[in-house]
Design a protein around this motif. Sequence first.
Motif, short mmCIF file in Angstrom:
data_model
loop_
_atom_site.label_atom_id
_atom_site.label_comp_id
_atom_site.label_asym_id
_atom_site.label_seq_id
_atom_site.Cartn_x
_atom_site.Cartn_y
_atom_site.Cartn_z
N TRP A 230 0.80 -1.11 -0.07
CA TRP A 230 -0.04 0.09 0.11
C TRP A 230 0.95 1.41 0.05
O TRP A 230 1.82 1.40 0.81
CB TRP A 230 -1.04 0.08 1.37
N GLU B 173 -8.14 2.87 -0.43
CA GLU B 173 -8.57 2.90 0.85
C GLU B 173 -8.20 4.47 1.43
O GLU B 173 -7.16 4.80 1.53
CB GLU B 173 -7.89 2.04 1.84
N ARG C 81 -6.22 -5.02 3.23
CA ARG C 81 -6.52 -3.77 4.05
C ARG C 81 -6.25 -3.88 5.24
O ARG C 81 -5.86 -2.61 5.88
CB ARG C 81 -8.23 -3.25 3.62
#
Lengths: 357, 357, 357
Positions: B9, B103, B121
């Motif tokens: 991420w 996100e 996530r």
Amino acid sequence: MTSFVRNAWYVAAWSREIDAELRRFTILGEHVVIFRRRDGGISALEDRCPHRHLPLSMGKRIGDDVQCGYHGLTFDGITGQCTRVPGQTNLPAAACVTAYEVEERHDIVWIWMGDPGRADRGAIFDMPELSDPNWAVHQGDALHLDANYLNVAENLVDPAHVSFVHPTTLGNSASENVPVHVRTDGEAIVAWRWIRDAEPVGFFKAFGGFDGNVDRWHYYYLHTPCTAVIDFGSAPTEDAIGEDERDRGVRIFALHFMTPITEGQTVDRWMHVRNTAQDDPEAAERMDVLLRKAFAEDKAILEAVEKEEARPSKRRPIRLAIDKGPLVYRKRIAQMIEMERHEDLAADPSPAFVYHD
Amino acid sequence: MTSFVRNAWYVAAWSREIDAELRRFTILGEHVVIFRRRDGGISALEDRCPHRHLPLSMGKRIGDDVQCGYHGLTFDGITGQCTRVPGQTNLPAAACVTAYEVEERHDIVWIWMGDPGRADRGAIFDMPELSDPNWAVHQGDALHLDANYLNVAENLVDPAHVSFVHPTTLGNSASENVPVHVRTDGEAIVAWRWIRDAEPVGFFKAFGGFDGNVDRWHYYYLHTPCTAVIDFGSAPTEDAIGEDERDRGVRIFALHFMTPITEGQTVDRWMHVRNTAQDDPEAAERMDVLLRKAFAEDKAILEAVEKEEARPSKRRPIRLAIDKGPLVYRKRIAQMIEMERHEDLAADPSPAFVYHD
Amino acid sequence: MTSFVRNAWYVAAWSREIDAELRRFTILGEHVVIFRRRDGGISALEDRCPHRHLPLSMGKRIGDDVQCGYHGLTFDGITGQCTRVPGQTNLPAAACVTAYEVEERHDIVWIWMGDPGRADRGAIFDMPELSDPNWAVHQGDALHLDANYLNVAENLVDPAHVSFVHPTTLGNSASENVPVHVRTDGEAIVAWRWIRDAEPVGFFKAFGGFDGNVDRWHYYYLHTPCTAVIDFGSAPTEDAIGEDERDRGVRIFALHFMTPITEGQTVDRWMHVRNTAQDDPEAAERMDVLLRKAFAEDKAILEAVEKEEARPSKRRPIRLAIDKGPLVYRKRIAQMIEMERHEDLAADPSPAFVYHD
């Protein structure tokens, strides 16, 4: 492989360019940090910390040492050896930077970028007029050219371009068809011509005070790899001076010290030495104005040539009678570079192979 | 092969950077068009129409779809599938663009550029102080650096540079020779040191209100690949706080989210979290001023190093005691990239090959 | 290998761009110096002295000859042969520059960059309206685009982009889904469509004086390699004009002469020819304003596409129904380039190989 001769003295700077500050110079493609030590001497170090590659010129001086601005590694200003590694007590021998040989003479800073064992200070360019009170010595500019040094140097052993590139300053049409002579004189290549009984050119109209026609000479001495001396002057035609009596006329030496920066960039530091108006600083200034104009003309030509040479060519290059000087120069440079690529073991005294010529 | 870890991420933007407009961001060398949908969600699509390669960010929104500005092909803002081809009724399946996982959390927009099947996530960076009302959270800038992200990240697990790069803000000479400790903590690399009983540095003179000497700490947590948490603070020396009692002092977390843009460019989005002056917005502003100065110092160093690294080197790199953190970091990144280059079939349950260690 | 067709006439300049001065133009990647001779004719020479590669455009004219600004080599303005080498009397045959075929017609300067033996002046583009007093002819600009000429040309046989790229000038949403027809007409590719009974677009609101709905047409004729004629116009829907009765409406021809400069740069010289407001110079000016706006829209799109095409692609390109014209065009150009790479010996009359199709 570069086009650079490494085992040679190059002008790194005018003395006036160097002070206590850490300053970066780029010479033969290498970055060098140069500064004046507290004793007045000059240090020149590889401008890159061996640890994380920060330029040392972004650090600061600690006395005559240089401290890197990233982690504080510190290097001796004379030897280049590491003197401190913060956070540890051992000083690994590999933590060093190259220290270059430097020589300052006549307010000119010379540097040796090649094999340290071959640096002969006796080989640095000199001429008696630089030390002779009858001659006035004046430093000009550091002219940056976006051109390979070979193209810049070639232009300085090429009297034939003067009529076309500098028609209002250093040449005029009287010389367009006058033959150029070329000879070698030791490691120098000499190209010259005399234009007899002609109108003075702009430069000597300004400085010679001539009424009528003059005999004008241009002698170009190109010392390999990168020093040019241009001896030019004029004398009244009625004086009928001989080729070796040039001191009888108004005589100027223009000196050019070319420093290859990268393959595509050269700095030309130029100065002049004259036997006229020796005590008149305004004369030097006025000469600078004229020479700056002429050298800007060269710069425009040389940078345009450089761009064209980078483009594909569909023709074989042609060489003319006027190219003799440049051709000898390029041949000698090629030989010097070839020599540097080999270890010369020919001095071995055992006569296994005897060459007779 | 790039130097990027794809299965991770990355911070694409601060929330405040994203609105209804189509905006281009470049992340891991790819162009992404990002916008906020009518429901407040965020879409991130490959920023290139598959037809004639116009960036979709030059087109316009049709509801939550994006219409190409050249021939009107239209793409679903969530799936990336083509929903219209003007001039024809069939919609070829190949007419699609990549839709990236996004996100948004704590006003930070995260994006997953790798294998969609591995986007977890739960692995997005978080820390309890971001949700704790006793701590003040403040977003700083998006600092652009012309440097590879590995060099930027390395600098954030390197306490040793602080004394030399930030002598007036985050460091001073008191810490020059204080040893750095390094350990790993799961996927984080931690480097830290305490400077006991010393004059406060500029930052804590400004914010701590200290009269006398302090104990100062720096803890650098570098989470692979691109998140750094720097825990720094000071407490009066007479309080004699222990290493695990840092909340008793004035404590700041500086968070750095590095986003590789290209091999030679990185954006560092930084923010800070503090247990002092929580209700004073001016304190946050004044911290920004000091941190901007310090990060500009890093930027100058890192960009100079980047330029030097692109030049040829004649020396083997050297590594010092202070390099432990950066070395572990680079080793781990190299392993992650190597892992991504292979399909991992080791989970195959048939025991054809049994490894014992 | 380049993407250029060499055996073709290209527009080098508008006549108004050429005067007695030596001016450099770059065409198909080659530098050409162009000037108007004393007799009014136009000369176009290779812009590089064969000696030391200075652009001749930096030299000066000696009558209709061109003298190099470095060493004075002089070249005949019509043949390119050397007429003088200062410092020597012989003129080596190799001392020449290419002289290109030039043709000036309708105030347009055409040049032939290919095999001189194949330069057929009868093949230069013409259309009867250029010589017809019932039509007003007006030269526009020379628009520079940072895009390969194939992308620029493709855009000129692509009616489908008009609704999306030029919604306020040349198109509107009425045409978004109207089918495009494509055929070939000799060496031209023709793409066209009619939009019947629709609101007039911005351009014809400004020039047609229409009250109600119109029938509007767009015919794109793309002549290989680099000339496009766009026939567009409108007529009141109640006139119910046929496809071959377009002169009954307000009819404009926009002509585009594309000159490939380098692989990544193209100049588009555009002009227009109209059957309305023939004697009103302000009408021409107002058309220029609208067309400049539209072509700036194309330029933004084409330059963005060019940049994206230089980046790596992870998808196979897709082709749509609207791409028929561009696809035929690119196929023909590829054939022309392939043909130029070979000597065509098929005209040999000896029937050693007989092909039946």
